[in-house]
Design an enzyme around this catalytic site. Sequence first.
Site, PDB file in Angstrom:
ATOM      1  N   ARG A 178       0.842  -1.199   0.000  1.00 21.38           N
ATOM      2  CA  ARG A 178       0.000   0.000   0.000  1.00 21.38           C
ATOM      3  C   ARG A 178       0.882   1.256   0.000  1.00 21.38           C
ATOM      4  O   ARG A 178       0.582   2.235  -0.690  1.00 21.38           O
ATOM      5  CB  ARG A 178      -0.942   0.015   1.210  1.00 21.38           C
ATOM      6  CG  ARG A 178      -2.018  -1.055   1.158  1.00 21.38           C
ATOM      7  CD  ARG A 178      -2.970  -0.948   2.333  1.00 21.38           C
ATOM      8  NE  ARG A 178      -3.806   0.233   2.247  1.00 21.38           N
ATOM      9  CZ  ARG A 178      -4.568   0.690   3.239  1.00 21.38           C
ATOM     10  NH1 ARG A 178      -4.586   0.047   4.406  1.00 21.38           N
ATOM     11  NH2 ARG A 178      -5.293   1.770   3.091  1.00 21.38           N
ATOM     12  N   CYS A 236      -1.147   5.823   9.246  1.00 23.95           N
ATOM     13  CA  CYS A 236      -1.508   4.516   8.672  1.00 23.95           C
ATOM     14  C   CYS A 236      -2.627   4.758   7.678  1.00 23.95           C
ATOM     15  O   CYS A 236      -2.575   5.706   6.914  1.00 23.95           O
ATOM     16  CB  CYS A 236      -1.909   3.534   9.779  1.00 23.95           C
ATOM     17  SG  CYS A 236      -3.286   4.125  10.796  1.00 23.95           S
TER      18      CYS A 236
END
Length: 280
Positions: A178, A236
């Site tokens: 990611r 995050c």
Amino acid sequence: MTAILSASELMSEMTGSTPPVLLDVRWQLGGPDQRPAYEAGHLPGAVYVDLDHELAGPVSATGLGGRHPLPDPEAFGAVMRRAGVRAGVPVVACDGGQGWAAARAWWLLRWTGHTDVRVLDGGLKAWTAAGGAVTTDTPTPAKGDFKPNPGALEVLDADGAAALARSGVLLDARAGERYRGEVEPIDRVGGHVPGAVSAPTSENVDADGRFLPAASLRARFEALGAAGQAPVAVYCGSGVSGAHEVLALDVAGIPSALYAGSWSDWSSDPARPVATGPTP
């Protein structure tokens, strides 16, 4: 005081003169409500807290603020009082074992001024592996008196995260793919904040989900540039696994801030730059 404790340590404290308030914060990203799992068996005395609705505020229509915005402090305080949280009484947060959700509760309580909060290392899985009992009884704790006073931990917004990426060390706690922008299953676009360093949360724990020793965590973060000379912050996807990384840094003795809105906030604004690939 360390921010985590083992199942055996918790067993001892639960029979002591000041047993901790227990919060069950089981949660699964994109998964079903975990209340049924709680009702099927939980630590004796643990109160269920819903991460999506009680440890986060409403999501904005534009996505600014991220998928798990910080809750209104007073609303959060009411949830904690319902759970029996009191000033001067320790609190232990537990989840199914991943540690992300428990860390979110830990971070919020620390941010709002509670000084004695820890996470059960390894969660419910570690508890049962150590022979700990579970129950289906729903507790009715006496109402707590906790009054939130936000500001005890540092919080960054998107501009603050961008600035810290230039002046310090901004750690991206998501999975490497990611970060690199190879996949993005949730947010508008893949990639990372320019200048951020990839530091997946999964590398803070062992195969059983327990935190690595403090010395090992410190060595890991120092290798990523977080050696204490420059400010450190974490983000995050939406401020959940990032709280777990802040907790790991705390165990390692390294203070850090949290970009609470994280990538879901950053990527919601098309004007913000996006970096891809394996380097900052």
